[in-house]
Enzyme design. Structure first.
Site, PDB file in Angstrom:
ATOM      1  N   GLU A   1      -3.225   5.688   4.438  1.00 20.21           N
ATOM      2  CA  GLU A   1      -3.874   6.932   3.775  1.00 20.21           C
ATOM      3  C   GLU A   1      -5.142   6.509   3.684  1.00 20.21           C
ATOM      4  O   GLU A   1      -6.072   7.769   3.795  1.00 20.21           O
ATOM      5  CB  GLU A   1      -3.000   7.584   2.578  1.00 20.21           C
ATOM      6  CG  GLU A   1      -3.491   8.832   2.202  1.00 20.21           C
ATOM      7  CD  GLU A   1      -4.509   9.072   1.297  1.00 20.21           C
ATOM      8  OE1 GLU A   1      -5.147  10.035   1.030  1.00 20.21           O
ATOM      9  OE2 GLU A   1      -4.942   7.962   0.758  1.00 20.21           O
TER      10      GLU A   1
ATOM     11  N   ASP B   1      -0.601   2.189   0.775  1.00 17.71           N
ATOM     12  CA  ASP B   1      -1.700   1.360   0.867  1.00 17.71           C
ATOM     13  C   ASP B   1      -2.700   1.657  -0.253  1.00 17.71           C
ATOM     14  O   ASP B   1      -2.433   2.798  -0.966  1.00 17.71           O
ATOM     15  CB  ASP B   1      -2.234   1.501   2.348  1.00 17.71           C
ATOM     16  CG  ASP B   1      -2.886   2.996   2.313  1.00 17.71           C
ATOM     17  OD1 ASP B   1      -2.079   4.117   1.850  1.00 17.71           O
ATOM     18  OD2 ASP B   1      -3.819   3.416   3.103  1.00 17.71           O
TER      19      ASP B   1
END
Lengths: 479, 479
Positions: free
Chosen positions: A167, A100
């Site tokens: 994250e 991400d």
């Protein structure tokens, strides 16, 4: 044991294809903190899973459930757990990365479309969101495995993978996922892991590769002051009541000195003084106060001595005042006496500090200081969240392997650094697996990971891929 | 000279009709700070103008032009200037009021519709937005004039009127309008004004009528600190740079002590000490620290001595810290080092203080304190706005007339009060006309002027109307 020449040649001759694949990854807008982009994060996870499978890596997608965000119930993107090789004669390396990215809008100040990887031939920069954080490093590992597959060479180690898609948004569900996998023991995919390698941070500067062996922890607090029943008009009530802001500002002014010293007794003292050997580490680092001032965007370094600045970031706790909730914060001139306010501050922690150890010191000190104010307001100290610091043993073969890889590829000795911030998964791996964890950054200090015009230098991507591959050979050769 | 009995009888026998008219006024949502309600403010001005004309008052609507608000160019509601009587043998009283109101939504916590005047028979309260601020007092004057007209009695004085529709939104255009009218001299409608009476504030408590002879001024500042080029991450930069928040909080902590003393040298000292006679005024006031704590909604009075609290509000300057612009102010735990922040504070001023006198003291002190911090950040002190304080001579016949009126109607000696806040038009009248200005409040301390469930007690409306009428007779009789 260096990597075979055929490997490094393959990386050089396939550089353009690797960059094209990085472009494919950057094009997927996998912004984990934006509900409208959640589907793109899941698409990115599936894309990555497909790439891994094509390279012969066995994977499983772990459903992390749902969470509430921006008023919606959202599916969490899956954790991807993978494995390649199960030779009991070889070491097993666990690799972590996240697929991400941070949000990015052209209007934020990007010179190019954030989700189109731009190869700037003049500067050698690969510009795009996620190029360095953390799609570049993930694809670096894929490049290594592709080279071995296509060259028909055996991997020097068994590899395990753990990739997540949250994250940049609190790593929701990941800790539990890792702990459950570890608990499965022989039946789990992390069984037999000998060491962990995370490539998700940066060199200290733009010149010298680094190995990172420490992260600071954090303890985040709010000093809440209440008294009046509602916000008051400063004309009607000024100099008649105990104003919560007067109390709060006095307390906040007693937390940290202007040279950075923490004024709460016992916090700075908890950290053992450095010895001569450690000092040498900092002296050796390729760093100047110009570097910090360039990164900060102003001539505001606390010291002109580089070791003082480096130790301030890496081996000392720090206390920052973040702001005040409930006070006037807008433009203009509101004549308010705020009634219910919270002063936010946090302490970055280093070993042997932990949130549990500093919380009572904070409470005792602030209660004593508040008592001195003789205020009729009420104070409450709220501990909002925290995490422990982490430091690894740099003499471990895992670090030695990475050092040799860097020396082989870059012909330079790496800086041994500690980060001022935190990467919580590091501690999760270290504690749940009980093995050495290495942070092996691919990008440079000026990559702008969470900023506009994020980039990864082409040489960092290509030479960095060689470092990752060579590191695996050095791990394989370690005694 | 008391008002004739026929006048006070008329007020008593027509109370219900007066309350009905107040209901008509409250029903017009004349919220001056809401662009969507601007047309209602103008409707309210026209309604009031019609009422004045029906009572035989000659008026002119002064076009104050347009202003920019909420992204629109809006017509300002007119100032209404009126006159009644031109007998050179009589004194001339100028009356001020405002026909706009504060915003109000039922969802703010109103128990009844804010724009429907509710007569609560049990408590005797007239509940509705504008009931006490300031439609009730304006209609009080109209009641007085209606009584004289219908009874066929001559008014004891000539009356001039100045009503505005922007008081709750900065009184835009009013100062210029007044000054221009005064400049016209013999040709202006304010020619020959002997005194001014403003009914737009409140008693000190809920029991005793008050006359107000002072208002504090204000000087509003922002301490702006800059250093880093952008907001920084506290993990990466904590204990490496001079953090603007550390500097700002230290400076803000040095402005005011927890007992309310202002720490900027020369500010408190500028105010002459009280003498025994003045002290008696405060001792005599019908007030306890319970009153202030009830109003503040908490047991937070700076002192248990009522004279200390009253002097803190009325005859001493005060310094309040309002908040910080540019720092973290939201819920949650952002680990930011804010780069560009402004600490807002203001000083309420009393004679002989003026913004011009305190600005250099603030600048000198803060510059010296900032120098002590040895910070590499930059500090700028921004003066945002201000206004002078005002104090009137309570021995003037204007105040004597009001005192006699209160004694006649309420059988009580009024409290002589000074307000902690400001009503800027007071100073404009005092300075441009050079005559005595009296603040003659109609409502009580608990009316909730800017709050939910605003009310005017029925007895304050009706007895207050008698006070206004009797006051005019006492002015007419003054030597």
């Amino acid at each position: 044991m260096p990597a075979p020449a055929s490997f490094t040649n393959y990386i050089d001759t396939h550089a353009d294809a690797f960059i094209k694949r990085l472009g494919d990854a950057v094009a997927i807008q996998s912004i984990s903190s934006d509900a409208r982009r959640r589907q793109d994060v899941i698409v990115m996870g599936n894309w990555l899973n497909g790439q891994l499978n094509e390279l012969g890596i066995e994977t499983k997608l772990v459903d992390l459930g749902t969470h509430e965000m921006q008023g919606q119930t959202l599916q969490l993107p899956p954790a991807i757990i993978g494995r390649l090789g199960s030779d009991p004669a070889k070491k097993t390396v666990l690799i972590y990365g996240h697929y991400d990215v941070q949000p990015a809008l052209k209007s934020d100040g990007w010179k190019t479309d954030p989700f189109t990887l731009v190869v700037d031939e003049d500067s050698g920069r690969l510009i795009g969101r996620g190029s360095t954080d953390d799609k570049g490093p993930i694809l670096g590992w894929l490049n290594v495995i592709e080279a071995h597959k296509n060259l028909g060479i055996a991997m020097p180690v068994n590899v395990r993978f753990c990739f997540e898609g949250m994250e940049e948004n609190g790593s929701e569900g990941l800790d539990e996922c890792i702990q459950e996998e570890v608990k499965k023991g022989k039946d789990g995919w992390f069984d037999g892991v000998d060491c962990v390698c995370i490539s998700d941070n940066y060199w200290l500067n733009t010149r010298t590769p680094a190995l990172t062996y420490g992260l600071r922890g954090i303890a985040y607090f709010s000093i809440n002051i209440t008294g009046p029943g509602q916000d008051l008009h400063s004309g009607l009530f000024g100099r008649t009541v105990h104003e919560p802001m007067t109390d709060l500002i006095k307390l906040m002014s007693k937390l940290v000195d202007n040279n950075g010293d923490i004024l709460i007794p016992g916090i700075d003292d908890m950290v053992p003084p450095h010895d001569e050997e450690e000092l040498k580490l900092y002296r050796k680092m390729d760093y100047t106060t110009d570097d910090i001032e360039e990164a900060a965007g102003g001539k505001v370094a606390l010291s002109s001595d580089k070791t003082t600045v480096l130790m301030g970031r890496m081996r000392l706790p720090s206390l920052s005042l973040h702001g005040i909730q409930g006070a006037f914060s807008d433009v203009g001139c509101k004549t308010v006496i705020p009634a219910k306010i919270g002063g936010k501050f946090s302490i970055r922690l280093v070993p042997p500090q932990t949130p549990e150890k500093v919380i009572p010191l904070v409470n005792t000190y602030l209660k004593a200081e508040f008592a001195k104010l003789n205020s009729k307001n009420k104070m409450e100290i709220e501990y909002l969240h925290g995490g422990k610091p982490w430091v690894a043993d740099v003499r471990h073969w895992n670090f030695e392997a990475a050092k040799k890889a860097i020396e082989a590829v870059y012909k330079k000795t790496p800086d041994y650094t500690r980060e001022g911030g935190s990467i919580p998964v590091t501690l999760t791996f270290a504690e749940s697996l009980g093995v050495n964890v290495l942070l092996l950054p691919m990008g440079r200090a000026d990559d702008g990971a969470h900023s506009t015009n994020e980039k990864l230098d082409r040489s960092n991507f290509i030479e960095g891929t060689k470092v990752l591959g060579t590191y695996l050979y050095e791990v394989g050769a370690a005694a």
